[in-house]
Design a protein around this motif. Structure first.
Motif, PDB file in Angstrom:
ATOM      1  N   ASN A 227       0.809  -1.215   0.000  1.00 45.40           N
ATOM      2  CA  ASN A 227       0.000   0.000   0.000  1.00 45.40           C
ATOM      3  C   ASN A 227       0.848   1.273   0.000  1.00 45.40           C
ATOM      4  O   ASN A 227       0.460   2.292  -0.569  1.00 45.40           O
ATOM      5  CB  ASN A 227      -0.934   0.008   1.209  1.00 45.40           C
ATOM      6  N   GLU A 228       1.991   1.225   0.640  1.00 46.25           N
ATOM      7  CA  GLU A 228       2.846   2.411   0.726  1.00 46.25           C
ATOM      8  C   GLU A 228       3.956   2.406  -0.314  1.00 46.25           C
ATOM      9  O   GLU A 228       4.267   3.438  -0.915  1.00 46.25           O
ATOM     10  CB  GLU A 228       3.452   2.521   2.127  1.00 46.25           C
ATOM     11  N   LEU A 229       4.576   1.251  -0.526  1.00 46.61           N
ATOM     12  CA  LEU A 229       5.758   1.180  -1.383  1.00 46.61           C
ATOM     13  C   LEU A 229       5.432   0.859  -2.829  1.00 46.61           C
ATOM     14  O   LEU A 229       6.282   0.977  -3.709  1.00 46.61           O
ATOM     15  CB  LEU A 229       6.737   0.135  -0.832  1.00 46.61           C
ATOM     16  N   GLY A 230       4.216   0.421  -3.097  1.00 46.47           N
ATOM     17  CA  GLY A 230       3.860   0.010  -4.453  1.00 46.47           C
ATOM     18  C   GLY A 230       4.351  -1.400  -4.747  1.00 46.47           C
ATOM     19  O   GLY A 230       4.220  -2.304  -3.911  1.00 46.47           O
ATOM     20  N   LEU A 231       4.929  -1.623  -5.913  1.00 46.65           N
ATOM     21  CA  LEU A 231       5.409  -2.946  -6.303  1.00 46.65           C
ATOM     22  C   LEU A 231       6.697  -3.271  -5.541  1.00 46.65           C
ATOM     23  O   LEU A 231       7.664  -2.499  -5.564  1.00 46.65           O
ATOM     24  CB  LEU A 231       5.669  -2.987  -7.809  1.00 46.65           C
TER      25      LEU A 231
ATOM     26  N   GLU B  30      16.219  -6.410  -0.425  1.00 46.78           N
ATOM     27  CA  GLU B  30      17.124  -5.776  -1.375  1.00 46.78           C
ATOM     28  C   GLU B  30      18.251  -6.741  -1.753  1.00 46.78           C
ATOM     29  O   GLU B  30      18.499  -7.008  -2.913  1.00 46.78           O
ATOM     30  CB  GLU B  30      17.696  -4.474  -0.788  1.00 46.78           C
ATOM     31  N   SER B  31      18.953  -7.257  -0.749  1.00 43.45           N
ATOM     32  CA  SER B  31      20.056  -8.184  -1.021  1.00 43.45           C
ATOM     33  C   SER B  31      19.923  -9.401  -0.127  1.00 43.45           C
ATOM     34  O   SER B  31      19.334  -9.339   0.954  1.00 43.45           O
ATOM     35  CB  SER B  31      21.407  -7.507  -0.790  1.00 43.45           C
ATOM     36  N   CYS B  32      20.473 -10.526  -0.595  1.00 45.69           N
ATOM     37  CA  CYS B  32      20.415 -11.790   0.140  1.00 45.69           C
ATOM     38  C   CYS B  32      21.813 -12.394   0.184  1.00 45.69           C
ATOM     39  O   CYS B  32      22.468 -12.530  -0.858  1.00 45.69           O
ATOM     40  CB  CYS B  32      19.440 -12.753  -0.543  1.00 45.69           C
TER      41      CYS B  32
ATOM     42  N   LEU C 293      14.916  -4.035 -12.095  1.00 42.80           N
ATOM     43  CA  LEU C 293      13.747  -4.477 -12.849  1.00 42.80           C
ATOM     44  C   LEU C 293      12.462  -4.080 -12.136  1.00 42.80           C
ATOM     45  O   LEU C 293      11.484  -3.651 -12.773  1.00 42.80           O
ATOM     46  CB  LEU C 293      13.783  -5.993 -13.072  1.00 42.80           C
ATOM     47  N   THR C 294      12.446  -4.180 -10.817  1.00 39.61           N
ATOM     48  CA  THR C 294      11.256  -3.792 -10.059  1.00 39.61           C
ATOM     49  C   THR C 294      10.959  -2.310 -10.242  1.00 39.61           C
ATOM     50  O   THR C 294       9.797  -1.904 -10.409  1.00 39.61           O
ATOM     51  CB  THR C 294      11.448  -4.117  -8.569  1.00 39.61           C
ATOM     52  N   LYS C 295      11.989  -1.484 -10.242  1.00 38.21           N
ATOM     53  CA  LYS C 295      11.795  -0.047 -10.455  1.00 38.21           C
ATOM     54  C   LYS C 295      11.238   0.222 -11.858  1.00 38.21           C
ATOM     55  O   LYS C 295      10.357   1.075 -12.038  1.00 38.21           O
ATOM     56  CB  LYS C 295      13.116   0.683 -10.256  1.00 38.21           C
ATOM     57  N   LEU C 296      11.764  -0.508 -12.846  1.00 37.84           N
ATOM     58  CA  LEU C 296      11.255  -0.336 -14.213  1.00 37.84           C
ATOM     59  C   LEU C 296       9.786  -0.717 -14.294  1.00 37.84           C
ATOM     60  O   LEU C 296       8.960   0.017 -14.858  1.00 37.84           O
ATOM     61  CB  LEU C 296      12.075  -1.186 -15.178  1.00 37.84           C
ATOM     62  N   LEU C 297       9.438  -1.873 -13.740  1.00 35.11           N
ATOM     63  CA  LEU C 297       8.055  -2.344 -13.787  1.00 35.11           C
ATOM     64  C   LEU C 297       7.125  -1.363 -13.081  1.00 35.11           C
ATOM     65  O   LEU C 297       6.036  -1.042 -13.576  1.00 35.11           O
ATOM     66  CB  LEU C 297       7.952  -3.725 -13.156  1.00 35.11           C
ATOM     67  N   ALA C 298       7.564  -0.869 -11.925  1.00 35.67           N
ATOM     68  CA  ALA C 298       6.734   0.077 -11.174  1.00 35.67           C
ATOM     69  C   ALA C 298       6.521   1.360 -11.966  1.00 35.67           C
ATOM     70  O   ALA C 298       5.424   1.951 -11.939  1.00 35.67           O
ATOM     71  CB  ALA C 298       7.384   0.377  -9.832  1.00 35.67           C
ATOM     72  N   SER C 299       7.557   1.792 -12.686  1.00 30.85           N
ATOM     73  CA  SER C 299       7.430   3.027 -13.474  1.00 30.85           C
ATOM     74  C   SER C 299       6.433   2.885 -14.615  1.00 30.85           C
ATOM     75  O   SER C 299       5.899   3.890 -15.110  1.00 30.85           O
ATOM     76  CB  SER C 299       8.799   3.435 -14.029  1.00 30.85           C
TER      77      SER C 299
END
Length: 485
Positions: free
Chosen positions: A156-160, A176-178, A192-198
């Motif tokens: 709800n706050e961060l989006g994807l 973020e990292s594992c 990729l997550t940032k691209l998809l969210a955009s």
């Protein structure tokens, strides 16, 4: 208000949780150790009518000497990927060794108590193995997971967001990292997550039903699978249906900028967490990547099965293969046949080929057999053959009365289900001399399959554990058996 009680952990579950008993309840408590005294908040039963319920630690009253106070990951306790990060590594190994010893003891006892076989009786000396009796190949380092699956969710706050599920739930923990993943996975997933969210892309609602497969703008995403070859990354983005050309173009540009060796989109419109894709589409790069294992080269694709800790896999497979050829009889080499059951893309099949006249690989996945055949050509190996079939259906013909005497070795790295009782019984009919190397990722399968082979005249010559990933409950167990006559 939930009940809070004092409990002592008396054993560990298969998932690495502590188990304590309160009245008629089994209480499952994460991130605790054997013998610890705890103040625990009791949760509701897992399902109505169950005698099992979760517990949450309120306070550790008497900690174990094996507990560590700092963790290499800030998400431990939230993400369900690691179970033993609170335990020092030597104790992690001891716990796994004890689990293997218990499983082998159970299997041998079952065989001895239900068989008059002399071989089964000879195996009785293995009963009451302790943890110290099980040799263990320890993982050399973290950052050893060369394949990883990250899931998507809507926040709800961060989006994807993307990450891993919490233990015993489908609640996503943003990661973020594992520390288990190889270098390159985290920045790839993040960008990729940032691209998809955009682009306004959202994750499929985990509670939704199947989604129609016509072009969606924007589309829905389920998961991202990342895997590494020798020096290249392959990514598979799993979506719910066909996507518009403008999105494919953006994804292709992204993959090129990331320097990926291969980027696929896979289509899965089913509800739930099944990620198998009936169709995959190459968006950018090479159709297949190549990984060198055991001195041979292997093609793999986006849905190919390979063990994901390459260094440990080479040690595991080398010992399994060595047992097969070192315990074979020197005579009748012209007729020697080895079987590789659940052969995947032929990883062990091809490595066995230099030691036997003929090696036959069997695998139920058609695409894996196609790659196995390509891998044989890639390595100029011509004394192997591959069968795309369920081993339960094809093994009776491979081990019929006329053929089974030619089989001098069987090697198998099956799924968690193991070989199964029927296949184990067929292998048990092979006359000696014969060597068998079985790899178990499930000790439940070991306890079912092993007694059948012992009762059929096989004797255990080696049991060894291979710790695939530190801080987790994942382990592979190699059991080597022989039959002399």
């Amino acid at each position: 208000m939930a009940d809070t009680v004092e409990l002592i952990v008396t054993k560990l579950s298969k998932k690495g949780e502590g188990i304590a008993f309160y009245q008629d309840w089994e209480v499952y408590i994460p991130q605790v150790l054997l013998g610890e005294k705890l103040q625990v908040e009791l949760g509701e039963p897992f399902v109505q009518g169950s005698a099992r319920r979760p517990g949450k630690v309120v306070q550790i009253l008497e900690p174990s000497v094996h507990r560590v106070s700092s963790y290499p990951c800030s998400k431990f306790g939230l993400c369900g990927g690691c179970q033993y990060m609170h335990v020092n590594y030597q104790e992690q190994l001891r716990v796994k060794q004890a689990d293997i010893a218990q499983a082998v003891n159970s299997a041998v006892n079952s065989a001895v108590n239900n068989s008059a076989s002399s071989a089964a009786k000879n195996s009785a000396k293995l009963v009451n193995l302790s943890a110290e009796d099980i040799p263990m190949e320890a993982v050399g380092a973290q950052n050893c997971r060369s394949k990883s699956i990250r899931y998507f969710a809507n926040d709800n706050e961060l989006g994807l967001i993307q990450g891993f599920y919490a233990s015993r739930s489908h609640d996503l923990v943003a990661i973020e990292s594992c520390c288990q993943e190889v270098d390159g996975f985290a920045p790839c997933a993040s960008s990729l997550t940032k691209l998809l969210a955009s682009k306004g892309v959202k994750a499929q609602d985990s509670g939704a039903g199947a989604i129609k497969t016509e072009s969606l703008d924007p589309f829905y995403v389920k998961a991202l699978q990342l895997r590494k070859a020798d020096n290249e990354l392959m990514a598979l983005l799993i979506v719910t249906g066909a996507i518009a050309d403008k999105h494919k173009s953006a994804l292709k540009t992204w993959a090129q900028e990331q320097g990926l060796g291969s980027f696929y989109v896979g289509y899965n419109n089913q509800s739930g967490n099944s990620l198998y894709c009936e169709q995959v589409e190459l968006i950018y790069g090479q159709e297949l990547l190549v990984k060198n294992l055991l001195g041979l080269n292997y093609y793999f694709g986006p849905q190919t099965f390979m063990q994901v800790n390459y260094d440990m896999t080479q040690k595991l497979y080398s010992e399994a293969i060595e047992h097969c050829y070192k315990h074979k009889a020197p005579e009748n080499k012209a007729d020697e046949v080895a079987l590789d059951l659940c052969c995947g893309v032929g990883t062990m099949t091809l490595a066995l080929a230099q030691h036997f006249k003929q090696v036959i690989g069997v695998e139920i996945v058609d695409s894996a057999i196609e790659l196995a055949q390509k891998n044989a050509l890639l390595n100029n190996i011509n004394n192997v053959s591959f069968i795309a079939a369920d081993i339960n259906k094809v093994l009776p013909s491979l081990l019929n009365s006329a053929q089974r005497a030619k089989v001098k070795a069987v090697i198998a790295d099956p799924s968690r289900a193991g070989l199964g009782a029927d296949c184990a019984r067929l292998i048990g009919k092979i006359p000696g001399p014969c060597a068998v190397s079985l790899i178990f990722c499930s000790l439940t399968a070991l306890k079912r399959d092993l007694p059948i082979l012992l009762k059929a005249g096989f004797t255990i010559t080696k049991v060894k554990g291979f710790d695939m990933f530190a801080n987790t409950n994942h382990i592979e167990t190699l059991v080597c058996l022989t039959k002399s006559k």
